[in-house]
Design an enzyme around this catalytic site. Sequence first.
Site, short mmCIF file in Angstrom:
data_model
loop_
_atom_site.label_atom_id
_atom_site.label_comp_id
_atom_site.label_asym_id
_atom_site.label_seq_id
_atom_site.Cartn_x
_atom_site.Cartn_y
_atom_site.Cartn_z
N GLU A 362 45.34 34.08 44.92
CA GLU A 362 45.94 35.35 45.30
C GLU A 362 46.78 35.26 46.57
OE1 GLU A 362 43.67 38.93 45.06
OE2 GLU A 362 42.93 38.50 43.04
N HIS A 639 36.33 38.38 49.12
CA HIS A 639 35.60 37.27 48.50
C HIS A 639 34.98 36.40 49.59
CE1 HIS A 639 37.10 37.20 44.17
NE2 HIS A 639 37.76 38.20 44.72
#
Length: 655
Positions: A362, A639
């Site tokens: 990402e 995350h």
Amino acid sequence: MVLYTTPFPNSCLSALHAVSWALIFPCYWLVDRLVASFIPTTYEKRQRADDPCCLQLLCTVLFTPVYLALLVAALPFAFLGFIFWSPLQSARRPYSYSRLEDKSPAGGAALLSEWKGTGAGKSFCFATANVCLLPDSLARLNNVFNTQARAKEIGQRIRNGAARPQIKIYIDSPTNTSISAASFSSLVSPQGSDGARAVPGSIKRTASVEYKGDGGRHPGDEAANGPASGDQADGNLEDSCIVRIGGEEGGRPPEADDPAAGNQARNGAGGASKGQTPNHNQRDGDSGSLGSPSASRESLVKARAGQDSGGSGEPGGNNKLLYKTSVVKKAAARRRRHPDEAFDHEVSAFFPANLDFLCLQEVFDKRAAAKLKEQLHGYFEYILYDVGVYGCHGCCNFKCLNSGLLFASRYPVMDVAYHCYPNGCSFDALASKGALFLKVQVGSTPQDQRIVGYIACTHLHAPPEDSAIRCEQLDLLQDWLADFRKSTSSSSTANPEELVVFDIICGDLNFDNCSSDDKLEQQHSLFTRYKDPCRLGPGEEKPWAIGTLLDINGLYDEDVCTPDNLQKVLESEEGRREYLAFPASKSPGAGQKGRKDLLKGNGRRIDYMLHAEEGLCPDWKAEVEEFSFITQLSGLTDHLPVAMRLMVSAGEEEA
């Protein structure tokens, strides 16, 4: 293989692409800012609630018409730029390769000469992280914002964490088992010429800490200014040590009176710099880093070495010290700490010391990728970024974003391949999610045989209901990896020019090993060839494994706003239930908090590190030595990064 250092094959196409993007960018930026102003994060909502004058709301109301007017004016230019930009993407290369020439002892060329495939073996450390560097309007859907500032700070934290040599501290403190290993910087920082010291005792917890052997340099200099050229860690695991620490009289460390340590704590008490993300009041580092100027007083344990040695600050040879030291063998320490495991596992406030390979997902925003790359080049010599395709390619849908993959390495990259998954759907189809395959050289034998390894970095389809799509992508991943190894191998049985010593797959797979909705992925054949260190079998995790997806609603809570705090929270079952994301509940009317109280397990683990035990050189074996869940990016992404240290050695020598 030729590695592409520019996205286009000639300067004419590069110039035309730059002009077309310059026409598109104002419209892109205005749309991003306009949408972002209507998607506040929980941090911004709290700020607005504490703002009696509602200044932020007033600014949004005033600037929205301005953004709209400018957007209307920019649309014709964006349309013209798109006409030129779109066909150019068919000639664009699928990645950009950047190499920072490094002549220091830690440079890639020097690392190759360190290991000849002989001796006790060699360890290699891998890490993977989803960093959520999307355009700001999209990042806010995950409750994070300020993408450009986050990109810079993420790079700084990774660099500062990885640049420290590997020193383990094992704490014996029955009354204070929650102290972070960062607390013991005063015990391991060199003073004079006597190096690190500690107290023997039994083992409670570990974390990597910084240790610099240059004596005259203050530990905070590197965190504030970045690693200087030639000062980086040499990457030798053999040079690391483990220190066991215990307190006298119940294990409680004494209160601090060390003026130097106190000054360092006071210097870090200042407020946040402008432009940085919230709840990170540090400069060029993080509160969990020993070298950070913002290290809190609570994170420092100060021994009275200065007083007991007459103010000299040199503990060597002084019998009045409150602490003694001993360096213990790593294997013995691990057996005592984890008798049920063959390797260490922990929740760590730092990225592993001497990190060799980094895989990120990402990294979609190109400006953020440039800032991140600049910071990572302070430690990693080789970086691949802007990976993926744009526009229309074959039967694929139109791609607005690249794959988001970024790879950084301390060792030279030999071959690269990228493949885009053709079966993406819904909003995921707008990004060219795929798999990046790399072949790296990590050494050479005395007979001039190359010692190589393979790494695959990927990001699978996200919507939780699309299990069939993810299984198809896992099938493609295995096929592509087999083709890549076959096409890049220069060895044969009769002429073994290369020795393959590791084969790694890592990334965000977007499924976990416990959810009943993910049974198809859990039983995929990928897990028969590649081993997951955290997994016992389909639907069954090892007791110490925890989830890697955070509950986005709690990202800015005070309990988890620093790496140390998040580490402490995740070490308790109650903290994991509170701040980790769990599978969606199918029970109607069940509240989020009430549902979590009923759940068993440790959250959704969707970020994976897998290693192959087959397909390697027959005379060698690769075994996991350490596995860690990392909290150093707290508040910067939703995350948890994960890391794995792999020990590669000759089979007969281990036996």
